[in-house]
Design an enzyme around this catalytic site. Structure first.
Site, PDB file in Angstrom:
ATOM      1  N   ILE A   1       0.815  -1.212   0.000  1.00  0.00           N
ATOM      2  CA  ILE A   1       0.000   0.000   0.000  1.00  0.00           C
ATOM      3  C   ILE A   1       0.851   1.265   0.000  1.00  0.00           C
ATOM      4  O   ILE A   1       0.315   2.377  -0.064  1.00  0.00           O
ATOM      5  CB  ILE A   1      -0.948   0.036   1.214  1.00  0.00           C
ATOM      6  CG1 ILE A   1      -0.160  -0.049   2.529  1.00  0.00           C
ATOM      7  CG2 ILE A   1      -1.971  -1.081   1.115  1.00  0.00           C
ATOM      8  CD1 ILE A   1      -1.031   0.093   3.760  1.00  0.00           C
ATOM      9  N   GLY A   2       2.156   1.113   0.040  1.00  0.00           N
ATOM     10  CA  GLY A   2       3.013   2.292   0.012  1.00  0.00           C
ATOM     11  C   GLY A   2       4.470   1.918   0.086  1.00  0.00           C
ATOM     12  O   GLY A   2       4.824   0.773   0.427  1.00  0.00           O
TER      13      GLY A   2
ATOM     14  N   GLY B   1       8.517   3.592   1.155  1.00  0.00           N
ATOM     15  CA  GLY B   1       9.220   4.645   1.874  1.00  0.00           C
ATOM     16  C   GLY B   1      10.687   4.642   1.545  1.00  0.00           C
ATOM     17  O   GLY B   1      11.137   3.967   0.617  1.00  0.00           O
ATOM     18  N   ALA B   2      11.444   5.381   2.319  1.00  0.00           N
ATOM     19  CA  ALA B   2      12.865   5.535   2.050  1.00  0.00           C
ATOM     20  C   ALA B   2      13.614   4.227   2.226  1.00  0.00           C
ATOM     21  O   ALA B   2      14.653   4.011   1.628  1.00  0.00           O
ATOM     22  CB  ALA B   2      13.454   6.606   2.972  1.00  0.00           C
TER      23      ALA B   2
ATOM     24  N   VAL C   1       5.339  -0.789   2.663  1.00  0.00           N
ATOM     25  CA  VAL C   1       4.344  -0.956   3.712  1.00  0.00           C
ATOM     26  C   VAL C   1       3.217  -1.814   3.148  1.00  0.00           C
ATOM     27  O   VAL C   1       2.809  -1.639   2.001  1.00  0.00           O
ATOM     28  CB  VAL C   1       3.780   0.413   4.169  1.00  0.00           C
ATOM     29  CG1 VAL C   1       2.788   0.217   5.305  1.00  0.00           C
ATOM     30  CG2 VAL C   1       4.902   1.335   4.604  1.00  0.00           C
TER      31      VAL C   1
ATOM     32  N   LYS D   1       4.885  -2.580   8.742  1.00  0.00           N
ATOM     33  CA  LYS D   1       6.248  -2.324   8.281  1.00  0.00           C
ATOM     34  C   LYS D   1       7.210  -3.218   9.035  1.00  0.00           C
ATOM     35  O   LYS D   1       7.085  -3.404  10.231  1.00  0.00           O
ATOM     36  CB  LYS D   1       6.589  -0.851   8.539  1.00  0.00           C
ATOM     37  CG  LYS D   1       8.058  -0.507   8.379  1.00  0.00           C
ATOM     38  CD  LYS D   1       8.481  -0.523   6.932  1.00  0.00           C
ATOM     39  CE  LYS D   1       9.875   0.034   6.778  1.00  0.00           C
ATOM     40  NZ  LYS D   1      10.884  -0.730   7.498  1.00  0.00           N
TER      41      LYS D   1
ATOM     42  N   ASP E   1      12.299  15.044   8.487  1.00  0.00           N
ATOM     43  CA  ASP E   1      11.863  14.408   7.244  1.00  0.00           C
ATOM     44  C   ASP E   1      10.436  14.837   6.907  1.00  0.00           C
ATOM     45  O   ASP E   1       9.600  14.021   6.517  1.00  0.00           O
ATOM     46  CB  ASP E   1      11.954  12.887   7.370  1.00  0.00           C
ATOM     47  CG  ASP E   1      12.021  12.197   6.009  1.00  0.00           C
ATOM     48  OD1 ASP E   1      12.313  12.878   5.006  1.00  0.00           O
ATOM     49  OD2 ASP E   1      11.770  10.981   5.955  1.00  0.00           O
TER      50      ASP E   1
END
Length: 333
Positions: free
Chosen positions: A70-71, A73-74, A78, A95, A191
């Site tokens: 669903i996503g 990141g760095a 996720v 995560k 961030d």
């Protein structure tokens, strides 16, 4: 089941080529923790090596993870999941965090959890762990509330927001930063970007992702993993990342929000400068030549003034978040 995912990038910075050195370092590390929204769950005693006063640990039997990403990141992806809470299933985002045998990674994880403890009761502003599951061997899963509207970055790319909504979203981000910066020992998020602002069902913002957050007294000056699109220029000259750095990043978000509200579409910061392709070019132009995203002439003068002050080259001349919030609330932009 533990899902160990590979390094990915998220948000507008994925449109720029990343430094080779940064990518190599990222590919070796999975110690990043997505901070998401908070409900307290009391579980079994957290293992001694974390020794955190607030206890989020729950049994791995209470957490199931799907294969639906669903996503990103760095540091990793996720996934959608379900968490068993008091006999009912709650939809969550999951995560994976791997500290392994690294004392440095373990210390970083512990530091992040200690910051979360200071945010207790502020679920209207922040996204923090719902539960943490230990799988042994330094492998952890963090579960957080699931936000179906996704991030502010997703929303700005998906639809046009009204000027009123733009004001409200920015005000919420300012409230979150004001809280962090006003703690007895202030916290610097480090961030702040549109992909780290999640929107609830009523499009109220929640500041997430505290993997790079630090207490202001922390001497950590490792900035290699930060997004250059939101990076304050003083870092280029070796200055510390203090609260004014978050204000600079927040100003870039204000530019993104207002661009969408006025033009009806999303634009990546600095993308209008065709000669900029690499991270180091943006860093140098921002720091040495005071380059900023272009502000259209038709925007209200008050909004232009807020941006000029918020991303001022001198960190000491930037306003505090509440001042930016008040200034925007009184202007017609």
């Amino acid at each position: 089941k533990v899902i160990l995912v590979t390094s990915k990038n998220n948000g507008p910075d994925r449109n720029y080529k990343r430094k080779i050195r940064t990518n190599l370092q990222k590919s070796k590390s999975h110690d990043f923790l997505f901070g998401l929204w908070v409900k307290e769950i009391r579980g079994e005693k957290m293992s001694q090596d974390l020794s955190i006063e607030q206890n989020w640990e729950t049994s791995s039997e209470n957490l199931t993870v799907s294969a639906n990403e669903i996503g990103t990141g760095a540091e990793s992806s996720v996934y959608r999941g379900n968490l068993r809470v008091n006999g009912r299933d709650v939809s969550v985002a999951v995560k994976s965090v791997c500290t392994g045998q690294s004392l440095k990674k373990l210390a970083s994880f512990r530091k992040e959890l200690s910051i979360f403890e200071s945010l207790k009761g502020k679920c209207d502003l922040f996204v923090v762990p719902l539960a943490i599951v230990s799988h042994g061997n330094g492998m952890w899963s963090t579960a957080t509330d699931y936000f179906p509207n996704g991030s502010l970055y997703d929303t700005l790319n998906r639809e046009t927001i009204s000027k009123k909504a733009a004001h409200n979203i920015f005000a919420g981000i300012c409230d979150a930063l004001s809280y962090l910066h006003s703690l007895t020992v202030p916290v610097v998020h480090r961030d702040v970007k549109s992909s780290n602002v999640l929107l609830d069902s009523e499009f109220h913002p929640r500041l997430s992702d505290f993997g790079r957050a630090r207490w202001v007294s922390d001497e950590d000056r490792n900035y290699e993993d930060l997004s250059v699109l939101y990076m304050p220029p003083e870092l280029f000259f070796g200055m510390p990342f203090g609260p004014p750095g978050d204000v600079f990043s927040c100003s870039i978000i204000l530019w993104e929000i207002m661009t969408n509200a006025w033009s009806g579409k999303y634009s990546v910061p600095y993308s209008e400068h065709d000669h900029l392709e690499f991270d180091f070019q943006i860093m140098m132009q921002t720091a040495k030549y005071n380059l900023r995203p272009t502000v259209p002439d038709e925007w209200p003068e008050d909004v232009r003034t807020i941006l000029d002050q918020g991303w001022h080259q001198d960190p000491d001349k930037r306003p505090i978040p509440n001042e930016m919030k008040l200034a925007l609330s009184t202007c017609g932009g």
